[in-house]
Scaffold this active site. Structure first.
Site, PDB file in Angstrom:
ATOM      1  N   CYS A  79       0.869  -1.171   0.000  1.00  0.00           N
ATOM      2  CA  CYS A  79       0.000   0.000   0.000  1.00  0.00           C
ATOM      3  C   CYS A  79       0.909   1.226   0.000  1.00  0.00           C
ATOM      4  CB  CYS A  79      -0.941  -0.020   1.208  1.00  0.00           C
ATOM      5  SG  CYS A  79      -0.090   0.057   2.802  1.00  0.00           S
ATOM      6  N   LYS A  80       0.472   2.324   0.519  1.00  0.00           N
ATOM      7  CA  LYS A  80       1.278   3.544   0.500  1.00  0.00           C
ATOM      8  C   LYS A  80       2.498   3.439   1.416  1.00  0.00           C
ATOM      9  CE  LYS A  80       0.934   8.544   1.403  1.00  0.00           C
ATOM     10  NZ  LYS A  80       1.873   8.939   0.384  1.00  0.00           N
TER      11      LYS A  80
END
Length: 126
Positions: A79-80
Site C-alpha cells: 500500500c502507501k
C-alpha cells in the site's frame, strides 16, 4: 480502545513483512502482486505488474476470483506506507492463505528508492 496504529502493529507481529532488497525477488516469484490502495492512488503510480484490489474489497475479490482463490498462491501486497497491506496480509492469513508477504514501507519506500514505477493513463474525454 485500540487505534488504527495499534491494529497495524498487531498485524505486523503476525505477518511476513519483506524489505526492499527482498521485494524484487519476491515479486518475481509471486503468483500475484497486489496493490491494496484505492484506485486513484494506483493510477498516480504503482509497481509494474501490480493489480489493484482495494483493501476494502480484497477478501471478496479473492474469494470470487477463481485464479486467486487457491490458498497456496504466493502473494505480495503493498500500500502507501505498509499499514493497509499489513492489515490485508493478516486478514488473508486468517482466510488460510499460506504465502503472503507485505512490502515494508510500501509504495512510498519503493518510489523513494528509485525503483521502477508505472503510471496508468486515463482516457481523455474531450
Amino acid at each position: 480502545m485500540k487505534s488504527a496504529h495499534d491494529l497495524v502493529a498487531e498485524a505486523k507481529a503476525h505477518i511476513h513483512e519483506i524489505d526492499l532488497q527482498e521485494a524484487e525477488q519476491a515479486i518475481r516469484a509471486a503468483d500475484a502482486l497486489i496493490d491494496v490502495r484505492e484506485p486513484d492512488e494506483f493510477v498516480q503510480g504503482h509497481i509494474p505488474g501490480a493489480v489493484n484490489i482495494p483493501r476494502g474489497l480484497l477478501e471478496f475479490k479473492l474469494s470470487a476470483t477463481q485464479e486467486l482463490a487457491p490458498r497456496d498462491l504466493k502473494l505480495v501486497l503493498y500500500c502507501k506506507t505498509s499499514g493497509r497491506a499489513a492489515l490485508a496480509a493478516a486478514s488473508l492469513k486468517q482466510m488460510g492463505y499460506l504465502q503472503v508477504s507485505s512490502i515494508s514501507g510500501g509504495f512510498d519506500a519503493w518510489a523513494e528508492a528509485g525503483k521502477a514505477v508505472q503510471q496508468t493513463s486515463l482516457p481523455s474525454f474531450e
